[in-house]
Design an enzyme around this catalytic site. Structure first.
Site, mmCIF file in Angstrom:
data_model
loop_
_atom_site.group_PDB
_atom_site.id
_atom_site.type_symbol
_atom_site.label_atom_id
_atom_site.label_comp_id
_atom_site.label_asym_id
_atom_site.label_seq_id
_atom_site.Cartn_x
_atom_site.Cartn_y
_atom_site.Cartn_z
ATOM 1 N N LYS A 172 0.853 -1.194 0.000
ATOM 2 C CA LYS A 172 0.000 0.000 0.000
ATOM 3 C C LYS A 172 0.888 1.242 0.000
ATOM 4 O O LYS A 172 1.449 1.617 1.030
ATOM 5 C CB LYS A 172 -0.906 0.045 1.238
ATOM 6 C CG LYS A 172 -1.943 1.163 1.127
ATOM 7 C CD LYS A 172 -2.442 1.653 2.456
ATOM 8 C CE LYS A 172 -1.692 2.829 2.995
ATOM 9 N NZ LYS A 172 -1.683 4.044 2.155
ATOM 10 N N GLU A 247 9.547 1.568 11.176
ATOM 11 C CA GLU A 247 10.566 2.615 11.075
ATOM 12 C C GLU A 247 9.844 3.953 11.154
ATOM 13 O O GLU A 247 8.984 4.233 10.316
ATOM 14 C CB GLU A 247 11.332 2.510 9.748
ATOM 15 C CG GLU A 247 12.332 1.385 9.713
ATOM 16 C CD GLU A 247 13.406 1.488 10.782
ATOM 17 O OE1 GLU A 247 13.661 2.600 11.277
ATOM 18 O OE2 GLU A 247 13.968 0.437 11.136
ATOM 19 N N CYS A 281 13.711 11.299 7.219
ATOM 20 C CA CYS A 281 13.640 10.900 8.626
ATOM 21 C C CYS A 281 15.013 11.044 9.278
ATOM 22 O O CYS A 281 15.109 11.155 10.496
ATOM 23 C CB CYS A 281 13.129 9.478 8.736
ATOM 24 S SG CYS A 281 14.049 8.357 7.683
ATOM 25 N N GLU A 380 9.170 16.247 15.738
ATOM 26 C CA GLU A 380 9.643 16.150 14.358
ATOM 27 C C GLU A 380 8.862 17.123 13.474
ATOM 28 O O GLU A 380 7.637 17.089 13.440
ATOM 29 C CB GLU A 380 9.428 14.723 13.852
ATOM 30 C CG GLU A 380 10.069 14.495 12.508
ATOM 31 C CD GLU A 380 9.792 13.101 11.978
ATOM 32 O OE1 GLU A 380 8.653 12.636 12.097
ATOM 33 O OE2 GLU A 380 10.740 12.500 11.441
HETATM 34 P P1 NAD Z 1 2.133 8.486 8.111
HETATM 35 O O1 NAD Z 1 2.421 7.730 9.352
HETATM 36 O O2 NAD Z 1 1.072 9.504 8.126
HETATM 37 O O3 NAD Z 1 1.733 7.453 6.936
HETATM 38 C C1 NAD Z 1 2.574 6.382 6.566
HETATM 39 C C2 NAD Z 1 1.724 5.323 5.859
HETATM 40 O O4 NAD Z 1 0.806 4.747 6.787
HETATM 41 C C3 NAD Z 1 0.884 5.870 4.706
HETATM 42 O O5 NAD Z 1 0.889 4.942 3.630
HETATM 43 C C4 NAD Z 1 -0.509 5.963 5.330
HETATM 44 O O6 NAD Z 1 -1.549 5.887 4.373
HETATM 45 C C5 NAD Z 1 -0.501 4.744 6.238
HETATM 46 N N1 NAD Z 1 -1.480 4.780 7.334
HETATM 47 C C6 NAD Z 1 -2.002 5.877 7.945
HETATM 48 N N2 NAD Z 1 -2.885 5.494 8.910
HETATM 49 C C7 NAD Z 1 -2.889 4.135 8.918
HETATM 50 C C8 NAD Z 1 -3.590 3.156 9.694
HETATM 51 N N3 NAD Z 1 -4.442 3.506 10.671
HETATM 52 N N4 NAD Z 1 -3.364 1.848 9.434
HETATM 53 C C9 NAD Z 1 -2.492 1.473 8.470
HETATM 54 N N5 NAD Z 1 -1.817 2.353 7.695
HETATM 55 C C10 NAD Z 1 -2.002 3.675 7.922
HETATM 56 O O7 NAD Z 1 3.537 9.091 7.643
HETATM 57 P P2 NAD Z 1 3.834 10.094 6.424
HETATM 58 O O8 NAD Z 1 3.286 11.434 6.769
HETATM 59 O O9 NAD Z 1 3.453 9.445 5.140
HETATM 60 O O10 NAD Z 1 5.449 10.137 6.452
HETATM 61 C C11 NAD Z 1 6.175 10.964 7.306
HETATM 62 C C12 NAD Z 1 6.700 10.187 8.490
HETATM 63 O O11 NAD Z 1 7.464 9.065 8.040
HETATM 64 C C13 NAD Z 1 7.656 10.991 9.346
HETATM 65 O O12 NAD Z 1 7.347 10.815 10.701
HETATM 66 C C14 NAD Z 1 9.019 10.379 9.053
HETATM 67 O O13 NAD Z 1 9.952 10.481 10.059
HETATM 68 C C15 NAD Z 1 8.657 8.963 8.803
HETATM 69 N N6 NAD Z 1 9.714 8.291 8.036
HETATM 70 C C16 NAD Z 1 10.529 7.416 8.712
HETATM 71 C C17 NAD Z 1 11.562 6.773 8.033
HETATM 72 C C18 NAD Z 1 12.452 5.787 8.748
HETATM 73 O O14 NAD Z 1 13.051 4.961 8.081
HETATM 74 N N7 NAD Z 1 12.568 5.838 10.056
HETATM 75 C C19 NAD Z 1 11.750 7.006 6.674
HETATM 76 C C20 NAD Z 1 10.902 7.913 6.036
HETATM 77 C C21 NAD Z 1 9.884 8.541 6.729
#
Ligand code: NAD
Length: 479
Positions: A172, A247, A281, A380
């Site tokens: 997804k 992550e 991140c 963040e």
């Molecule tokens: P997000 O948590 O809003 O969404 C991530 C994914 O989860 C999306 O595909 C979203 O549709 C899905 N999602 C949302 N609610 C869900 C639920 N209830 N059940 C299942 N899936 C769900 O994050 P974002 O805004 O897309 O990305 C930014 C975040 O990602 C930042 O916090 C960043 O630090 C983190 N990030 C971490 C890393 C790492 O490797 N540590 C790498 C890149 C980004």
């Protein structure tokens, strides 16, 4: 406008609803309309993956190697075309986007090699006449859920190992940037991966994501995204008995000591805090600087910030593209207000910018005179905003670097071997850099953090097998 369907069981399956994919460099440019799957389509994808699993797990490692290697070759061959698409949908510069696609291709090739390198252990039994084997087996069906900042890099570093170790995948992508994931599905279809081994369901987290995290037919979830969503997914996965790898966020410190090379430190801070529009991140958002070098470092960084060109992702002169979305831009601006209200001094950037096309443009922002307890240093931001914290000495710098709920990446700039070695040992982060930016890593070694940044075993490199396989210990008395 072409509608891009889901990919389920080897078929392109239309959805009832679609979401427009908007170019953040030019909001009049719609990259495409992408399927918004419902929960029944997510369930169909899971069922297709379940059905495909026994044959895929039993396939010869030579054949699996060939499939993965071919996918890698196609990604590399199409890096320009896919890089253009990535830059359009996400807003990172074309050169960064092409690098991400190429890296994804090499990641597939690395894990193609892993298909051939799978090993087990033959162990002497405590009892005579008995053989013990310790082997690794695939988990089954893996749900892959990813964020918007690396639309092809992050999915691939989960999908390639999942497939290499014999699992089937339901992927997804984020509904904000689904185009590159969709093109990956097209490449996988083109190489003729057996139907159902890989499935793509574009949709909302609350619908498709939740169908995946609660399904008893999914054996593992590999997630990258925010802490809040990651923790919800962790709970749901636990309740339905699946393995989970999360992550999440970071608030990564870069320490600059008096004995640092100031140009090297300013270059590293510029890169890690602001390139990719700060949407990494591993971005350095806390710059922890000792007294004697503080003013020189801030001056060198400000001078470099003024030379940054912010613009359309496809303009070759652009160094930093737009913010990914209106919501993220609003969040960045809100944090600038928060910082000012807390008493931090904004000395550079933080302005909305106008460009020939309508997009989410802002200049990178630098705060000074900040304290580690301020919200801008605790939460963040995920945008091009960094804060300088002035400290007395190395000991205070290390203390503040570790004084955070996160533990993804950290960095120190110093010419002291003693401090560098101490920092590598005592920095509470999964990725530690010396005289390097906090961001920037390699795909053949493990990636991940400590504390609230990560949960579960590491991604990438050979360490990826910890998550994507389960260990079997078998005892045999030959007769
Ligand atoms: P997000 O948590 O809003 O969404 C991530 C994914 O989860 C999306 O595909 C979203 O549709 C899905 N999602 C949302 N609610 C869900 C639920 N209830 N059940 C299942 N899936 C769900 O994050 P974002 O805004 O897309 O990305 C930014 C975040 O990602 C930042 O916090 C960043 O630090 C983190 N990030 C971490 C890393 C790492 O490797 N540590 C790498 C890149 C980004």
């Amino acid at each position: 406008m072409t509608h891009h369907p889901n990919y389920i069981g080897g078929e392109w399956v239309a959805a009832e609803a679609h979401v427009p994919n908007v170019n953040p460099s030019d909001t009049d440019d719609i990259v495409g309309e992408y399927a918004l799957a419902d929960a029944s389509q997510a369930r169909a994808a899971i069922a297709a993956a379940r059905q495909a699993f026994p044959a895929w797990a039993a396939l010869s490692s030579q054949r699996r190697f060939e499939y993965l290697d071919q996918i890698g070759s196609l990604l590399i061959a199409r890096k320009h075309e896919l890089g253009m698409l990535l830059a359009r949908e996400q807003g990172k510069t074309l050169s960064n986007a092409m690098f991400e696609v190429e890296r994804a291709g090499y990641t597939f090739k690395f894990f193609a090699g892993e298909c051939l390198r799978m090993q087990g252990d033959h162990v002497a039994s405590l009892r005579p006449g008995i053989d013990i084997d310790v082997t690794r087996e695939p988990l089954g069906v893996i749900g892959v859920i990813t964020p918007w900042n690396f639309p092809i890099g992050i999915p691939v570093w989960k999908i390639a190992p999942a497939l290499a170790y014999g699992n089937c995948v339901v992927f997804k992508p984020p509904e904000l940037v689904p185009a590159c994931g969709w093109e990956l599905a097209r490449i996988i279809h083109e190489v003729g991966l057996p139907h159902g081994v890989f499935n793509l369901v574009v949709g909302k987290g609350r619908v498709v994501g939740e169908a995946m995290t609660t399904s008893p037919d999914v054996n593992g979830i590999s997630f990258t995204g925010s802490v809040a969503v990651g923790r919800q997914i962790g709970l749901a996965a636990m309740q339905s008995g699946k393995k989970v790898q999360l992550e999440m966020g970071g608030k990564n410190p870069m320490v600059v000591l008096d004995d640092a090379n100031v140009d090297l430190a300013a270059d590293a801070a510029l890169d890690a805090a602001f390139y990719f529009t700060g949407q990494r991140c591993t971005a350095s958002s806390r710059l922890i600087v000792t007294d004697a070098i503080h003013d020189r470092f801030v001056a060198a960084l400000r001078e470099r910030m003024r030379r940054i060109t912010v613009g359309h992702a496809l303009d070759p002169a652009t160094m930093i593209g737009p913010v990914v979305s209106e919501a993220q831009l609003a969040q960045n601006l809100e944090y600038l207000d928060v910082g000012k209200r807390e008493g931090a001094r904004l000395v550079e950037g933080g302005e909305l910018l106008e460009r020939p096309t309508k997009g989410y443009y802002m200049s990178p922002a630098l705060f000074v005179d900040t304290a580690n307890g301020m919200r801008i240093n605790r939460e963040e931001i995920f945008g091009p905003v960094a804060a300088v914290i002035r400290v007395r000495d190395y000991e205070e710098a290390l203390h503040l670097a570790n004084d955070t709920e996160f533990g993804l990446a950290s960095s120190i700039c110093t010419s002291s071997q003693k401090h560098a070695a101490h920092f590598r040992r005592y920095s509470q982060a999964g990725l530690v850099m010396v005289n390097l930016p906090t961001a920037g890593f390699e795909y053949h070694v493990p990636f991940g953090g400590t504390k609230a940044s990560s949960y579960g075993s590491r991604e990438q490199g050979r360490y990826a097998q910890e998550f994507f396989t389960t260990v079997k210990t078998s005892y045999m008395r030959p007769i």
